[in-house]
Motif scaffolding. Structure first.
Motif, PDB file in Angstrom:
ATOM      1  N   LEU A 207       0.879  -1.313   0.079  1.00  0.00           N
ATOM      2  CA  LEU A 207       0.064  -0.029   0.043  1.00  0.00           C
ATOM      3  C   LEU A 207       0.882   1.293  -0.007  1.00  0.00           C
ATOM      4  O   LEU A 207       0.471   2.194  -0.454  1.00  0.00           O
ATOM      5  CB  LEU A 207      -0.971   0.120   1.413  1.00  0.00           C
ATOM      6  CG  LEU A 207      -1.933  -1.053   1.268  1.00  0.00           C
ATOM      7  CD1 LEU A 207      -3.042  -0.755   2.413  1.00  0.00           C
ATOM      8  CD2 LEU A 207      -2.775  -0.856   0.003  1.00  0.00           C
ATOM      9  N   THR A 208       1.803   1.286   0.689  1.00  0.00           N
ATOM     10  CA  THR A 208       2.876   2.330   0.800  1.00  0.00           C
ATOM     11  C   THR A 208       3.287   2.939  -0.608  1.00  0.00           C
ATOM     12  O   THR A 208       3.748   3.993  -0.567  1.00  0.00           O
ATOM     13  CB  THR A 208       3.864   2.390   1.837  1.00  0.00           C
ATOM     14  OG1 THR A 208       4.618   1.190   1.372  1.00  0.00           O
ATOM     15  CG2 THR A 208       3.365   2.256   3.167  1.00  0.00           C
ATOM     16  N   ILE A 215      -4.199   0.566  -7.237  1.00  0.00           N
ATOM     17  CA  ILE A 215      -5.134   0.566  -6.216  1.00  0.00           C
ATOM     18  C   ILE A 215      -6.261   0.255  -6.727  1.00  0.00           C
ATOM     19  O   ILE A 215      -7.330  -0.533  -6.234  1.00  0.00           O
ATOM     20  CB  ILE A 215      -5.050   1.752  -5.424  1.00  0.00           C
ATOM     21  CG1 ILE A 215      -3.706   2.067  -4.708  1.00  0.00           C
ATOM     22  CG2 ILE A 215      -5.997   1.977  -4.347  1.00  0.00           C
ATOM     23  CD1 ILE A 215      -3.482   3.278  -4.105  1.00  0.00           C
ATOM     24  N   LEU A 216      -6.726   0.944  -7.741  1.00  0.00           N
ATOM     25  CA  LEU A 216      -7.934   0.893  -8.368  1.00  0.00           C
ATOM     26  C   LEU A 216      -8.376  -0.327  -9.176  1.00  0.00           C
ATOM     27  O   LEU A 216      -9.703  -0.505  -9.522  1.00  0.00           O
ATOM     28  CB  LEU A 216      -8.555   2.118  -9.233  1.00  0.00           C
ATOM     29  CG  LEU A 216      -8.421   3.531  -8.314  1.00  0.00           C
ATOM     30  CD1 LEU A 216      -8.664   4.516  -9.319  1.00  0.00           C
ATOM     31  CD2 LEU A 216      -9.582   3.393  -7.544  1.00  0.00           C
ATOM     32  N   HIS A 255      -2.914   8.453  -1.536  1.00  0.00           N
ATOM     33  CA  HIS A 255      -2.162   7.990  -2.925  1.00  0.00           C
ATOM     34  C   HIS A 255      -3.125   8.458  -3.960  1.00  0.00           C
ATOM     35  O   HIS A 255      -2.770   8.936  -5.253  1.00  0.00           O
ATOM     36  CB  HIS A 255      -2.224   6.580  -3.126  1.00  0.00           C
ATOM     37  CG  HIS A 255      -0.748   6.226  -2.490  1.00  0.00           C
ATOM     38  ND1 HIS A 255       0.547   6.163  -2.931  1.00  0.00           N
ATOM     39  CD2 HIS A 255      -0.798   5.306  -1.454  1.00  0.00           C
ATOM     40  CE1 HIS A 255       1.496   5.781  -2.276  1.00  0.00           C
ATOM     41  NE2 HIS A 255       0.646   4.982  -1.313  1.00  0.00           N
ATOM     42  N   LEU A 256      -4.389   8.495  -3.863  1.00  0.00           N
ATOM     43  CA  LEU A 256      -5.595   8.703  -4.906  1.00  0.00           C
ATOM     44  C   LEU A 256      -5.721  10.374  -5.011  1.00  0.00           C
ATOM     45  O   LEU A 256      -6.064  10.786  -5.969  1.00  0.00           O
ATOM     46  CB  LEU A 256      -6.795   7.940  -4.515  1.00  0.00           C
ATOM     47  CG  LEU A 256      -6.749   6.655  -4.889  1.00  0.00           C
ATOM     48  CD1 LEU A 256      -8.022   5.670  -4.379  1.00  0.00           C
ATOM     49  CD2 LEU A 256      -6.559   5.998  -6.139  1.00  0.00           C
ATOM     50  N   GLU A 257      -5.680  11.053  -3.685  1.00  0.00           N
ATOM     51  CA  GLU A 257      -6.170  12.344  -3.831  1.00  0.00           C
ATOM     52  C   GLU A 257      -5.224  13.291  -3.472  1.00  0.00           C
ATOM     53  O   GLU A 257      -5.085  14.627  -3.993  1.00  0.00           O
ATOM     54  CB  GLU A 257      -7.439  12.390  -2.691  1.00  0.00           C
ATOM     55  CG  GLU A 257      -8.628  11.553  -3.350  1.00  0.00           C
ATOM     56  CD  GLU A 257      -9.656  11.765  -2.260  1.00  0.00           C
ATOM     57  OE1 GLU A 257      -9.481  12.501  -1.228  1.00  0.00           O
ATOM     58  OE2 GLU A 257     -10.626  11.136  -2.260  1.00  0.00           O
ATOM     59  N   GLU A 258      -4.144  13.224  -2.587  1.00  0.00           N
ATOM     60  CA  GLU A 258      -3.351  14.312  -2.039  1.00  0.00           C
ATOM     61  C   GLU A 258      -2.283  14.504  -3.180  1.00  0.00           C
ATOM     62  O   GLU A 258      -1.653  13.546  -3.551  1.00  0.00           O
ATOM     63  CB  GLU A 258      -2.619  13.716  -0.623  1.00  0.00           C
ATOM     64  CG  GLU A 258      -3.812  14.035   0.537  1.00  0.00           C
ATOM     65  CD  GLU A 258      -3.034  14.094   1.834  1.00  0.00           C
ATOM     66  OE1 GLU A 258      -1.670  14.027   1.800  1.00  0.00           O
ATOM     67  OE2 GLU A 258      -3.544  14.139   2.996  1.00  0.00           O
TER      68      GLU A 258
END
Length: 495
Positions: A207-208, A215-216, A255-258
């Motif tokens: 995950l890191t 991820i998706l 990961h997805l937004e920041e």
């Protein structure tokens, strides 16, 4: 059906024998036979298997042996995934990828494979030992990793798990760097009808370091490895991951937004290196480097060619004292209101200002922690005064935080000091790049501590402060209360 000496099974529900249950609980015993090899000691354990030192029974050649865990050997899917690693690595003949010599099955049916034995440590261990690396050191380590990845991508293979624990650095000279663990590697152009191993919503990986499209569970290509290289480069340069949270959902959201943080926010670095990392960590794959080769070429330019003859002074080890502020916030995302967010920022701003004023260098700063270091003089008396000055500044900072921070059970501040060696590059323009003092995890408290704490090394020989027992290996430090002035003496004059 057999694959390179393995027999695959279609019965997922077969019962374990007593021998298999003992294997699933423990280790292969020293002296056990595995084909033509005699097992020695355990080297490492992972989620899917264990690695052992072993020797060939006839030649005595030293090798490493990876064995699938007993509890997983009953699953045809896990056996196939294990065999897939053998298949993938055998497609790649490259000096930066560990070589597989042989494969087979144990008596209980567990598959194993035999690979070259490497003497050294993973990059994870190296970073814990040495701290963050200079741009030149990071480039030296990434060159062979990128070469190995380029060979894999050319062969149509995506690694999908490029991280510190999957990179091995040998201790021998000349140093070799090897890319390990192709267990979740994916063919970019699989054969027609191939199903692969990814279940929707459960993409394999760590995950890191996972790219948003990974991820998706969407279509992936070599650019997921470019994303992982950006995470790795950020960590090499700063000692920190760009995204981290103990909560998996929050980590995925980051990961997805920041937006990814610039490495130079955490340690002094040129803008060109920021640009390389940020381009790797773009959310959309089309905005990243198109290939590992283009990433490496740009990284070389950002680092710059070394000066002829490397005339710079060598790295040296000096004594120093460090102050570590750990701001711990425990609340759900929905509980984070503007007042708390402002308070967290205010504490960090206050600490930065006070620590700089006390002559400390901010070696690492993140959204919830600060590591500040001050080098000490070679003269013992001056070094003692330097520790006292930093200790006094830390006591004042602790008091100021306690007096001005609004009480809130969801927020806690740990402030701790330690003295020890640091590695410094160039005494003419000092830059702290590592050393024992930079390994905060080895001396900072894990638990919440109420009050300023310090290691014995930080307070040894220092007077003028109140010391009390703290957590194991630490003492609590406070300013010594001033003695009250003596009461005036009344004198009676002559009547």
């Amino acid at each position: 059906m057999t694959i390179d000496g393995f027999a695959t099974r279609d019965d997922e529900t077969r019962a374990f024998s007593l021998e298999e249950r003992s294997f699933s609980r423990g280790e292969l015993p020293s002296g056990a036979r595995a084909g033509d090899y005699i097992v020695g000691y355990a080297i490492a354990r992972g989620g899917c298997g264990a690695v052992y030192e072993a020797r060939h029974s006839r030649t005595g050649a030293r090798v490493a042996m990876k064995v699938l865990h007993g509890t997983l050997a009953a699953s045809p899917k896990m056996v196939k995934r294990f065999l897939r690693e053998v298949e993938v690595v055998r497609l790649l003949k490259h000096p930066g990828i560990v070589e597989i010599y042989d494969a087979g099955e144990l008596a209980d049916g567990r598959p194993f494979y035999v690979m070259e034995h490497l003497d050294g440590v993973t990059l994870d261990v190296l970073l814990r030992e040495e701290g963050r690396l200079s741009p030149e050191q990071a480039l030296d380590l990434l060159e062979p990793v990128c070469s190995a990845l380029e060979a894999a991508h050319t062969a149509g293979i995506i690694h999908r798990d490029v991280k510190g624990s999957n990179i091995f650095v040998t201790r021998s000279a000349p140093r070799a760097v090897k890319l390990l663990d192709f267990g979740i590697a994916k063919l970019m152009e699989p054969d027609a009808g191939a199903t692969g191993f990814t279940t929707a919503g459960r993409a394999p990986g760590t995950l890191t370091i996972m790219a948003p499209e990974q991820i998706l569970g969407g279509a992936i290509d070599a650019r997921v490895d470019v994303y992982a290289l950006g995470v790795l480069l950020h960590r090499l340069l700063t000692g920190k991951l760009p995204f981290y949270s103990p909560d998996a959902t929050e980590l995925l959201r980051q990961h997805l937004e920041e937006p990814p943080p610039r490495p130079s926010r955490r340690t002094p670095l040129p803008p060109a290196l920021d640009a390389v990392v940020l381009r790797c960590l773009e959310k959309q794959p089309e905005h990243r480097f198109a290939s590992v080769k283009s990433f490496l070429c740009t990284l070389r330019e950002a680092v710059g060619e070394p000066a002829s003859g490397r005339s710079s002074l060598p790295d040296v080890t000096v004594d120093a004292i460090a102050v570590y502020l750990d701001l711990r916030a425990r609340f759900d995302e929905d509980d984070l209101d503007d007042l708390i967010a402002d308070e967290l920022g205010r504490v960090l701003d206050l600490a930065e200002e006070r620590l700089r004023s006390a002559g400390l260098t901010l070696v690492s700063t993140t959204g919830n922690e600060i590591l500040a270091v001050r080098q000490l003089s070679f003269d013992p008396e001056e070094a003692q005064r330097g520790r006292e000055e930093v200790l006094e500044a830390a006591v004042m900072l602790q008091d100021e935080i306690a007096q001005t921070t609004r009480p809130d059970a969801r927020v806690h501040v740990n402030l701790c000091l330690h003295a020890g060696p640091v590695t410094v590059r160039s005494m003419l323009n000092p830059e702290i790049i590592g050393g024992a003092l930079a390994q905060v995890g080895s001396w900072a408290p894990v638990e919440d501590v109420h009050g300023l704490c310090a290691t014995e090394e930080a307070v040894r020989g220092i007077s003028g402060f109140e010391l009390a027992a703290g957590p194991p290996g630490l003492v609590l430090v406070a300013a010594r209360p001033l003695s009250p002035p003596p009461s005036p003496t009344l004198r009676c004059g002559p009547a």
